[in-house]
Design a protein around this motif. Structure first.
Motif, short mmCIF file in Angstrom:
data_model
loop_
_atom_site.label_atom_id
_atom_site.label_comp_id
_atom_site.label_asym_id
_atom_site.label_seq_id
_atom_site.Cartn_x
_atom_site.Cartn_y
_atom_site.Cartn_z
N ARG A 277 -16.31 -23.59 -4.61
CA ARG A 277 -15.94 -23.41 -3.21
C ARG A 277 -16.93 -22.47 -2.53
N PRO A 278 -17.03 -22.51 -1.21
CA PRO A 278 -17.99 -21.66 -0.50
C PRO A 278 -17.84 -20.17 -0.84
N SER A 279 -16.60 -19.69 -0.94
CA SER A 279 -16.39 -18.27 -1.24
C SER A 279 -16.95 -17.90 -2.61
N ARG A 280 -16.82 -18.82 -3.55
CA ARG A 280 -17.34 -18.58 -4.91
C ARG A 280 -18.87 -18.53 -4.88
N LEU A 281 -19.47 -19.41 -4.12
CA LEU A 281 -20.93 -19.42 -3.99
C LEU A 281 -21.43 -18.15 -3.32
N ALA A 282 -20.71 -17.69 -2.30
CA ALA A 282 -21.11 -16.47 -1.59
C ALA A 282 -21.08 -15.28 -2.55
N PHE A 283 -20.04 -15.21 -3.38
CA PHE A 283 -19.94 -14.10 -4.33
C PHE A 283 -21.03 -14.18 -5.38
N TRP A 284 -21.25 -15.37 -5.95
CA TRP A 284 -22.23 -15.57 -7.01
C TRP A 284 -23.64 -15.25 -6.51
N TRP B 40 -27.73 -33.72 -1.09
CA TRP B 40 -27.64 -33.02 -2.38
C TRP B 40 -26.21 -32.78 -2.84
N VAL B 41 -25.29 -32.58 -1.89
CA VAL B 41 -23.90 -32.27 -2.25
C VAL B 41 -22.93 -33.08 -1.41
N SER B 42 -21.70 -33.15 -1.91
CA SER B 42 -20.58 -33.70 -1.14
C SER B 42 -19.58 -32.58 -0.94
N ILE B 43 -18.96 -32.54 0.23
CA ILE B 43 -17.99 -31.51 0.55
C ILE B 43 -16.66 -32.19 0.88
N ALA B 44 -15.63 -31.89 0.10
CA ALA B 44 -14.32 -32.51 0.27
C ALA B 44 -13.57 -31.85 1.42
N PRO B 45 -12.49 -32.47 1.88
CA PRO B 45 -11.69 -31.88 2.96
C PRO B 45 -11.17 -30.47 2.62
N ASP B 46 -10.95 -30.18 1.33
CA ASP B 46 -10.48 -28.85 0.96
C ASP B 46 -11.63 -27.86 0.78
N ARG B 47 -12.86 -28.28 1.16
CA ARG B 47 -14.07 -27.47 1.11
C ARG B 47 -14.64 -27.31 -0.30
N SER B 48 -14.08 -28.01 -1.27
CA SER B 48 -14.68 -27.98 -2.61
C SER B 48 -16.00 -28.75 -2.58
N VAL B 49 -16.93 -28.29 -3.40
CA VAL B 49 -18.30 -28.81 -3.37
C VAL B 49 -18.63 -29.47 -4.70
N THR B 50 -19.22 -30.65 -4.64
CA THR B 50 -19.71 -31.33 -5.85
C THR B 50 -21.13 -31.81 -5.60
N LEU B 51 -21.89 -31.94 -6.66
CA LEU B 51 -23.25 -32.44 -6.56
C LEU B 51 -23.24 -33.96 -6.45
N THR B 52 -24.15 -34.49 -5.63
CA THR B 52 -24.37 -35.93 -5.62
C THR B 52 -25.22 -36.29 -6.84
N SER B 53 -25.51 -37.56 -7.03
CA SER B 53 -26.34 -37.95 -8.17
C SER B 53 -27.73 -37.33 -8.07
N TYR C 174 -24.05 -26.22 -10.25
CA TYR C 174 -24.01 -26.80 -11.60
C TYR C 174 -23.36 -25.84 -12.59
N CYS C 175 -23.80 -24.58 -12.57
CA CYS C 175 -23.32 -23.61 -13.56
C CYS C 175 -21.85 -23.27 -13.36
N ILE C 176 -21.43 -23.12 -12.11
CA ILE C 176 -20.02 -22.82 -11.85
C ILE C 176 -19.14 -23.98 -12.29
N ALA C 177 -19.56 -25.20 -11.94
CA ALA C 177 -18.78 -26.39 -12.33
C ALA C 177 -18.73 -26.54 -13.85
N ALA C 178 -19.82 -26.18 -14.53
CA ALA C 178 -19.87 -26.31 -16.00
C ALA C 178 -18.89 -25.37 -16.68
N GLU C 179 -18.47 -24.30 -15.98
CA GLU C 179 -17.47 -23.38 -16.53
C GLU C 179 -16.05 -23.86 -16.26
N GLY C 180 -15.91 -25.06 -15.68
CA GLY C 180 -14.60 -25.61 -15.43
C GLY C 180 -13.97 -25.15 -14.13
#
Length: 229
Positions: free
Chosen positions: A27-34, A54-67, A17-23
């Motif tokens: 991605r998994p690498s960003r989550l690992a670092f955070w 809880w989440v959806s994972i796109a073919p490019d490995r980007s992650v979004t929250l489900t409802s 949520y917080c990473i997405a809110a920053e625009g």
């Protein structure tokens, strides 16, 4: 559908949520670092989060929250930011300490107590860093990163990026040391420090910040729009 969720699940949902809110694209690498965990740990966790809805994972490995993920993450962020505001405004903690203590309190305190704390403060719009409490509206308009503030233009600090809370705690400590907070007046100087640093004037004193740090501080110039014309 409603699912049960663990502390680990909560950490991931709140972080996404917080990473997405920053625009940013999550991605998994960003989550690992955070979260300061390994790539395989993140991969396993995301697979479980996807399995549980809880989440959806796109073919490019980007992650979004489900409802469902968005609902839980929103509630977690709301609790954290209300507790931060209480710890800072009522108990006198500095920014960095308030963030740590809010993490500790969040899972141990009831929703009723959080609501009472919120009401006792008049239901503030933002956390101490100026980030909006979910469900409320920012008490400011369009903001500009301090790194992009033109020299000589006065501005008011309105928001410190969530990234600073998790990845740049030293910046929060430094800002607290110089009594810099939401509402502080600041001005960028035309001092040439090279491409990696900027100098600002705050409370009549010069302060050097790295460009990376200045990109995490957001300011409002509208207060001065009339006098600047």
């Amino acid at each position: 559908m409603t699912h049960s969720h663990s502390t680990t699940t909560d950490r991931y949902l709140e972080t996404i949520y917080c990473i997405a809110a920053e625009g940013e694209v999550v991605r998994p690498s960003r989550l690992a670092f955070w979260l300061a965990v390994s790539a395989p740990t993140v991969s396993d966790a995301l697979n479980r989060l996807k399995r549980d809805g809880w989440v959806s994972i796109a073919p490019d490995r980007s992650v979004t929250l489900t409802s469902d993920g968005e609902r839980v993450a929103t509630a977690l962020v709301r609790r954290h930011r209300i507790l931060e505001r209480w710890l800072t405004d009522v108990l006198g903690f500095d920014w960095a300490s308030a963030d740590v203590e809010a993490d500790r309190l969040s899972s141990a305190i009831s929703e009723e107590v959080v609501s009472r704390i919120d009401e006792s403060m008049g239901s503030p719009s933002t956390c101490p860093h100026g980030n909006v409490i979910p469900g409320r509206f920012a008490p400011y308009g369009d903001l500009v990163a301090l790194a992009d503030l033109e020299p000589g233009r006065p501005a008011t600090i309105r928001r410190i990026s969530e990234v600073a809370e998790h990845e740049a705690r030293a910046l929060l400590l430094m800002l607290a040391e110089h009594a810099i907070k939401e509402g502080s007046e600041v001005m960028s100087t035309d001092t040439n420090l090279g491409p990696s640093d900027v100098e600002i004037m705050i409370a009549g004193e010069p302060l050097t910040l790295s460009i990376e740090a200045a990109r995490l501080i957001w300011v409002d110039t509208s207060t001065y729009s009339l006098s600047a014309r």
